[in-house]
Design an enzyme around this catalytic site. Structure first.
Site, PDB file in Angstrom:
ATOM      1  N   ASP A 223      29.119 -13.628  15.901  1.00 37.61           N
ATOM      2  CA  ASP A 223      29.689 -13.812  17.234  1.00 37.61           C
ATOM      3  C   ASP A 223      31.177 -14.177  17.193  1.00 37.61           C
ATOM      4  O   ASP A 223      31.593 -15.006  16.379  1.00 37.61           O
ATOM      5  CB  ASP A 223      28.919 -14.961  17.903  1.00 37.61           C
ATOM      6  CG  ASP A 223      29.353 -15.223  19.322  1.00 37.61           C
ATOM      7  OD1 ASP A 223      29.057 -14.394  20.192  1.00 37.61           O
ATOM      8  OD2 ASP A 223      30.002 -16.262  19.564  1.00 37.61           O
ATOM      9  N   GLU A 284      31.124  -9.046  15.865  1.00 37.19           N
ATOM     10  CA  GLU A 284      31.631  -8.871  17.220  1.00 37.19           C
ATOM     11  C   GLU A 284      33.111  -9.229  17.176  1.00 37.19           C
ATOM     12  O   GLU A 284      33.467 -10.386  16.965  1.00 37.19           O
ATOM     13  CB  GLU A 284      30.921  -9.795  18.211  1.00 37.19           C
ATOM     14  CG  GLU A 284      31.381  -9.509  19.628  1.00 37.19           C
ATOM     15  CD  GLU A 284      31.416 -10.717  20.554  1.00 37.19           C
ATOM     16  OE1 GLU A 284      31.299 -10.528  21.761  1.00 37.19           O
ATOM     17  OE2 GLU A 284      31.591 -11.859  20.075  1.00 37.19           O
TER      18      GLU A 284
END
Ligand code: NOJ
Length: 562
Positions: A223, A284
């Site tokens: 993330d 990401e």
């Protein structure tokens, strides 16, 4: 006389960057993102859970999915829907138990599906034991987070260390009396940033990876990686000209994004993955192309390619799509890793809402038939649309921080509503009529069960095109892209077989000449089968065109020939 669009001069042939015959599972997978809160509720509490996911693995298998990624399932106060983690090594009770998780891993593997977890290394929840101890300067946690005493003004007042702004808006610094210091949070106040200058943190987060790898997960989606490290001089960032100091766009992120130290940390995680067999790590990352591609070199198996989210939209020309494809593929010539295509996720407006139906279908075809990994956010396979959410029902911190006036623009809730399985209560998502976010009212007609019955539905397109991923040309073929005039994008995948795709982005019919791409060249009577054509979602499987020098492509239509 019919106008024949002649071939645009730009034709690119990519012969590498696609998967090899003995490719690893992650090089050519169709990857499905499950947003656990909204996928399937098994116990009627109105929120999705792990047993719900387990009960729907057949949907993934039937949709030719090879791996799924679960957005966070860890204990969390749910300030940021699970991206604020209070225990990196547990399962939130809303989602089930550790036993449920282990059963899900087993069921996935029994079904030959790979399971990928969300790894959220930038921050924890402020309720995490580490932060609570850091607050009280209990060792070894004192420096687990980014603390700063603040800037002392000439009049003696202590103020924020600098002008850094949080992604969700407003200052990235919050004062804590207990500690007499500010802590950094690049996201919500409840998400303090971990301090990667501290070796104990680096070690602890590697152990988090090992914990889940020991539970047999197949990899991680990492993330918000671009935010991991900061420049520890804590200098003001340059101003962009945006006059609102509360806007994320107020400063140019030269000290809070894309820092070199971040890439070194990623390499360390890769070493941990390599202690195990066949594990994958995908990042990401919202950064420029250079800083994004760099993750291929620094340990990641691949960084997500958000070109079809960030760089194209409902107004883009065929050339814009070609640019997005070619720029990524050009980079694939020099890195060791698969291309990948992401068109939607839980942070962006739904694909159909962003692009309109016909373009969304074209983009779905692109993601599924271009080389490498295809990523699908749950619900996009049936063309779910954004759901209007009232201020009272708003959950997303990005919406809440924007306030009643601004939340509709900022909130990510509209793309996070429950999956629409059928036309029963709560769209078959839950037996409970009250769900954590409201179900879109269009579920009565827009749902998976209904779409399975209809040959021209979004899901029929998704399923039929996904099936083509088994063809050698799509699995491992070369890629050619070309513009056939202003509005038509053409691409082909070649191996021992071939797949050709024409997308007319314009609003009038075009006639194109495919003879330069099809062997033996310049013959008019080659038989091409239309595998799928989207004409306002009607399909024409089985039609055969004979003259490849004058193929008609209706307005706003994608045609796949094999
Ligand atoms: C990226 C996630 O995709 C998003 O949903 C979340 O709010 C931020 N990272 C913070 O974790």
């Amino acid at each position: 006389m019919r106008r024949i669009i002649t071939l645009c001069t730009i034709l690119l042939l990519f012969s590498i960057g696609h998967s090899k015959p003995n490719a690893k599972w992650w090089q050519s997978m169709s990857l499905y993102q499950i947003y656990p809160k909204s996928f399937k509720d098994s116990n009627g509490d109105g929120t999705g859970d792990l047993n719900g996911v387990k009960s729907q693995l057949n949907h993934l298998i039937r949709s030719h999915i090879k791996a799924f990624w679960l957005s966070p399932i860890y204990p969390s106060p749910m300030v940021d829907s699970g991206y604020d983690i209070s225990d990196f090594l547990g399962i939130d009770e809303t989602f089930g138990t550790m036993e449920d998780f282990e059963a899900l891993v087993k069921a996935a593997h029994d079904a030959s599906l790979k399971i990928i977890l969300d790894f959220v290394p930038n921050h924890s929840s402020d309720q995490h034991e580490w932060f609570q101890k850091s607050l009280k300067s209990i060792e070894p946690y004192t420096d687990y987070y980014v603390w700063h005493k603040g800037k002392v003004l000439p009049n003696g007042t202590v103020t924020k260390p600098n002008n850094w702004v949080s992604v969700f808006g407003k200052s990235a610094w919050t004062w804590r009396e207990e500690r007499q210091a500010y802590y950094l949070h690049q996201f919500a106040e409840a998400q303090p940033d971990l301090n990667y200058e501290n070796e104990n943190v680096v070690r602890a987060m590697k152990d988090v990876l090992r914990f889940w790898l020991d539970k047999k997960v197949d990899g991680f989606r990492v993330d918000a990686i671009q935010h991991l490290c900061e420049d520890v001089r804590f200098l003001d960032e340059p101003l962009t000209g945006n006059s609102n100091p509360d806007d994320y766009g107020y400063t140019d992120k030269i000290y809070t994004k894309d820092q070199l130290h971040t890439y070194e940390i990623v390499q360390g995680w890769r070493q941990v993955l390599d202690e195990y067999q066949d594990k994958a790590m995908m990042m990401e990352v919202y950064a420029n192309l250079t800083m994004t591609i760099k993750y291929y070199v620094y340990g990641a198996h691949f960084p997500f390619n958000f070109g079809l989210i960030s760089d194209t939209n409902r107004d883009s020309k065929a050339a814009d799509f070609k640019r997005v494809i070619d720029s990524w593929m050009l980079n694939m010539l020099v890195v060791d890793g698969p291309a990948n295509w992401v068109a939607g996720n839980h942070d962006r407006s739904r694909l159909v809402t962003r692009y309109g139906l016909e373009r969304a279908q074209a983009v779905t075809v692109l993601t599924l038939l271009l080389p490498g990994v295809a990523v699908t956010y749950n619900g996009e396979e049936i063309g779910m649309e954004d759901t209007w959410i009232s201020w009272e029902d708003t959950k997303d911190p990005q919406g809440c921080i924007a306030g009643k006036e601004g939340y509709e623009k900022a909130s990510r809730d509209p793309a996070r509503t429950p999956f629409q399985w059928d036309n029963t209560i709560s769209a078959g998502f839950s037996t409970n009529p009250n769900t954590w976010l409201p179900v879109n009212k269009n579920y009565v007609t827009l749902n998976l069960a209904a779409q399975k019955e209809v040959r021209n539905s979004y899901y029929s397109l998704y399923k039929a095109v996904s099936a083509l991923r088994a063809l050698p040309a799509v699995r491992e073929g070369t890629l050619t892209t070309s513009l056939l005039g202003d509005d038509v994008l053409f691409f082909a995948r070649f191996h021992e077989d071939s797949v050709y795709v024409t997308i007319n982005f314009g609003n009038k019919e075009e006639t194109v000449d495919l003879s330069p791409f099809i062997q033996p060249y310049n013959q008019s009577d080659i038989r091409l089968t239309v595998y799928y054509a989207t004409i306002n979602a009607h399909h024409l499987i089985g039609t055969v065109f004979k003259d490849i020098r004058a193929l008609k492509i209706p307005a706003s239509t994608t045609v796949i020939y094999i």
